[in-house]
Design a protein around this motif. Structure first.
Motif, PDB file in Angstrom:
ATOM      1  N   LEU A  31       0.457  -1.192   0.038  1.00  0.00           N
ATOM      2  CA  LEU A  31       0.325   0.162  -0.364  1.00  0.00           C
ATOM      3  C   LEU A  31       0.928   1.524  -0.251  1.00  0.00           C
ATOM      4  O   LEU A  31       2.136   1.157   1.008  1.00  0.00           O
ATOM      5  N   GLY A  32       0.431   2.018  -1.256  1.00  0.00           N
ATOM      6  CA  GLY A  32       0.983   3.117  -0.825  1.00  0.00           C
ATOM      7  C   GLY A  32       0.517   4.481  -0.836  1.00  0.00           C
ATOM      8  O   GLY A  32      -0.652   4.503  -1.606  1.00  0.00           O
ATOM      9  N   ILE A  33       0.501   5.455   0.194  1.00  0.00           N
ATOM     10  CA  ILE A  33      -0.158   6.401   0.721  1.00  0.00           C
ATOM     11  C   ILE A  33      -0.052   7.914   0.008  1.00  0.00           C
ATOM     12  O   ILE A  33       1.829   8.156  -0.252  1.00  0.00           O
ATOM     13  N   GLU A  34      -0.477   8.863  -0.501  1.00  0.00           N
ATOM     14  CA  GLU A  34      -0.560  10.048  -1.079  1.00  0.00           C
ATOM     15  C   GLU A  34      -1.129  11.001  -0.276  1.00  0.00           C
ATOM     16  O   GLU A  34      -1.521  10.701   0.369  1.00  0.00           O
ATOM     17  N   ASP A  35      -0.618  12.366  -0.343  1.00  0.00           N
ATOM     18  CA  ASP A  35      -1.505  13.464   0.814  1.00  0.00           C
ATOM     19  C   ASP A  35      -2.720  13.850   0.251  1.00  0.00           C
ATOM     20  O   ASP A  35      -3.531  14.250   1.339  1.00  0.00           O
ATOM     21  N   ALA A  36      -3.033  13.354  -1.224  1.00  0.00           N
ATOM     22  CA  ALA A  36      -4.335  13.432  -1.274  1.00  0.00           C
ATOM     23  C   ALA A  36      -5.311  13.145  -1.110  1.00  0.00           C
ATOM     24  O   ALA A  36      -6.563  12.737  -1.456  1.00  0.00           O
ATOM     25  N   ASP A  37      -5.264  11.637  -0.109  1.00  0.00           N
ATOM     26  CA  ASP A  37      -5.867  10.582  -0.139  1.00  0.00           C
ATOM     27  C   ASP A  37      -6.602  10.590   0.833  1.00  0.00           C
ATOM     28  O   ASP A  37      -6.175  12.002   2.175  1.00  0.00           O
ATOM     29  N   THR A  38      -7.525  10.426   0.564  1.00  0.00           N
ATOM     30  CA  THR A  38      -8.708  10.374   1.973  1.00  0.00           C
ATOM     31  C   THR A  38      -9.061   9.307   2.423  1.00  0.00           C
ATOM     32  O   THR A  38      -9.012   8.315   2.424  1.00  0.00           O
ATOM     33  N   ASN A  39     -10.421   9.510   3.740  1.00  0.00           N
ATOM     34  CA  ASN A  39     -11.138   8.674   4.265  1.00  0.00           C
ATOM     35  C   ASN A  39     -11.966   7.474   2.751  1.00  0.00           C
ATOM     36  O   ASN A  39     -12.553   6.735   3.199  1.00  0.00           O
ATOM     37  N   ALA A  40     -12.699   8.696   2.051  1.00  0.00           N
ATOM     38  CA  ALA A  40     -13.481   7.816   0.618  1.00  0.00           C
ATOM     39  C   ALA A  40     -12.222   6.598   0.051  1.00  0.00           C
ATOM     40  O   ALA A  40     -12.851   6.170  -0.230  1.00  0.00           O
ATOM     41  N   ASP A  41     -11.058   7.162   0.144  1.00  0.00           N
ATOM     42  CA  ASP A  41     -10.284   6.416  -0.266  1.00  0.00           C
ATOM     43  C   ASP A  41      -9.878   5.117   0.081  1.00  0.00           C
ATOM     44  O   ASP A  41      -9.775   4.212  -0.259  1.00  0.00           O
ATOM     45  N   ILE A  42     -10.311   4.983   1.398  1.00  0.00           N
ATOM     46  CA  ILE A  42     -10.255   4.052   2.195  1.00  0.00           C
ATOM     47  C   ILE A  42     -10.558   3.314   1.930  1.00  0.00           C
ATOM     48  O   ILE A  42     -11.347   2.176   1.753  1.00  0.00           O
ATOM     49  N   ASP A  43     -12.848   3.985   1.611  1.00  0.00           N
ATOM     50  CA  ASP A  43     -13.377   2.380   1.921  1.00  0.00           C
ATOM     51  C   ASP A  43     -13.956   2.181   0.326  1.00  0.00           C
ATOM     52  O   ASP A  43     -14.150   1.188   0.578  1.00  0.00           O
ATOM     53  N   TRP A  44     -13.919   3.246  -0.879  1.00  0.00           N
ATOM     54  CA  TRP A  44     -13.664   2.021  -2.097  1.00  0.00           C
ATOM     55  C   TRP A  44     -12.592   1.456  -1.858  1.00  0.00           C
ATOM     56  O   TRP A  44     -12.930  -0.128  -2.928  1.00  0.00           O
ATOM     57  N   LEU A  45     -11.070   1.266  -1.216  1.00  0.00           N
ATOM     58  CA  LEU A  45      -9.979   0.027  -1.911  1.00  0.00           C
ATOM     59  C   LEU A  45     -10.383  -0.858  -0.968  1.00  0.00           C
ATOM     60  O   LEU A  45      -9.796  -1.731  -1.256  1.00  0.00           O
ATOM     61  N   THR A  46     -10.244  -0.327   0.589  1.00  0.00           N
ATOM     62  CA  THR A  46     -11.281  -2.447   0.926  1.00  0.00           C
ATOM     63  C   THR A  46     -12.363  -3.045   0.872  1.00  0.00           C
ATOM     64  O   THR A  46     -12.012  -4.000   0.508  1.00  0.00           O
ATOM     65  N   ASN A  47     -12.739  -1.770   0.241  1.00  0.00           N
ATOM     66  CA  ASN A  47     -14.241  -3.000  -0.568  1.00  0.00           C
ATOM     67  C   ASN A  47     -13.772  -3.418  -2.159  1.00  0.00           C
ATOM     68  O   ASN A  47     -14.165  -4.627  -1.927  1.00  0.00           O
ATOM     69  N   LYS A  48     -13.135  -2.897  -2.616  1.00  0.00           N
ATOM     70  CA  LYS A  48     -12.261  -3.459  -3.978  1.00  0.00           C
ATOM     71  C   LYS A  48     -11.561  -4.563  -3.381  1.00  0.00           C
ATOM     72  O   LYS A  48     -11.857  -5.561  -4.053  1.00  0.00           O
ATOM     73  N   ILE A  49     -10.791  -4.199  -2.472  1.00  0.00           N
ATOM     74  CA  ILE A  49      -9.959  -5.318  -2.560  1.00  0.00           C
ATOM     75  C   ILE A  49     -10.655  -6.542  -1.914  1.00  0.00           C
ATOM     76  O   ILE A  49      -9.678  -7.743  -1.956  1.00  0.00           O
ATOM     77  N   LEU A  50     -11.581  -6.638  -0.895  1.00  0.00           N
ATOM     78  CA  LEU A  50     -12.352  -7.289   0.208  1.00  0.00           C
ATOM     79  C   LEU A  50     -13.077  -8.652  -1.257  1.00  0.00           C
ATOM     80  O   LEU A  50     -13.759  -9.439  -0.760  1.00  0.00           O
ATOM     81  N   ASN A  51     -13.433  -7.671  -2.091  1.00  0.00           N
ATOM     82  CA  ASN A  51     -14.977  -8.268  -2.994  1.00  0.00           C
ATOM     83  C   ASN A  51     -14.503  -8.685  -4.079  1.00  0.00           C
ATOM     84  O   ASN A  51     -14.601  -9.103  -5.024  1.00  0.00           O
ATOM     85  N   LEU A  52     -12.440  -8.700  -4.755  1.00  0.00           N
ATOM     86  CA  LEU A  52     -12.288  -8.735  -6.171  1.00  0.00           C
ATOM     87  C   LEU A  52     -12.306 -10.296  -5.625  1.00  0.00           C
ATOM     88  O   LEU A  52     -12.296 -11.213  -5.007  1.00  0.00           O
ATOM     89  N   ARG A  53     -12.467 -10.865  -7.145  1.00  0.00           N
ATOM     90  CA  ARG A  53     -13.188 -12.329  -7.228  1.00  0.00           C
ATOM     91  C   ARG A  53     -11.704 -12.760  -8.064  1.00  0.00           C
ATOM     92  O   ARG A  53     -11.989 -12.994  -9.512  1.00  0.00           O
ATOM     93  N   ILE A  54     -10.465 -12.752  -7.054  1.00  0.00           N
ATOM     94  CA  ILE A  54      -9.528 -13.609  -7.665  1.00  0.00           C
ATOM     95  C   ILE A  54      -9.323 -14.658  -7.198  1.00  0.00           C
ATOM     96  O   ILE A  54      -8.318 -15.569  -7.323  1.00  0.00           O
ATOM     97  N   PHE A  55     -10.497 -15.893  -7.132  1.00  0.00           N
ATOM     98  CA  PHE A  55      -9.804 -16.738  -5.841  1.00  0.00           C
ATOM     99  C   PHE A  55     -10.830 -17.774  -6.945  1.00  0.00           C
ATOM    100  O   PHE A  55     -11.835 -17.304  -7.292  1.00  0.00           O
TER     101      PHE A  55
END
Length: 150
Positions: A31-55
């Motif tokens: 995980l790389g974080i930049e100054d412009a990141d917000t809680n909205a980025d956390i919410d979007w990315l965590t949802n994507k990671i948990l629901n990505l169908r790659i198994f």
């Protein structure tokens, strides 16, 4: 936020010769974080990671998420994901957030991911010299950037 996800059969993080996180089946998240990141980025990315169908499902088709397979997750902070390489041969990390911004965002990311996953998430140690070992399963490696949601 920029991430590299790797579907793994096992992974571990070692600091100063001591294993601080290890897991079997699941995801290793760099995980790389930049100054412009917000809680909205956390919410979007965590949802994507948990629901990505790659198994794989029973037919060996990537149809299951890490939630579906009850997999584990290790998250390792990696500012080098924001390397700028356009000019010269020495990467610039000007876009990577400094620790005063990155550490709270990293900790919030872990907290949100644990809440949504329903169990503890393994981590590295922010800013430490870490040795990350993994057995990439597939191989399956996916990059995502919250500023470029393709």
């Amino acid at each position: 936020m920029r991430t590299v996800l790797q579907r793994v059969s096992n992974a571990s993080v070692t600091v100063d010769g001591k294993v601080i996180s290890s897991m079997d089946t699941g995801l290793l998240v760099l995980l790389g974080i930049e100054d412009a990141d917000t809680n909205a980025d956390i919410d979007w990315l965590t949802n994507k990671i948990l629901n990505l169908r790659i198994f794989n499902d029973e037919n060996e088709v990537m149809n299951h998420s890490v939630l579906d397979v009850d997999g584990d997750i290790i998250v390792v902070s990696q500012f080098t994901l924001h390397a700028l390489t356009k000019k010269g041969n020495r990467p610039s990390y000007i876009k990577a957030a400094k620790p005063d911004v990155a550490v709270p965002m990293y900790e919030e990311f872990i907290e949100v991911l644990e809440k949504k996953l329903g169990k503890k998430v393994g981590t590295g140690i922010f800013g430490a010299d870490m040795k990350v070992e993994l057995l990439n399963d597939g191989p399956v490696t996916i990059t995502m950037d919250t500023k470029n949601k393709e």
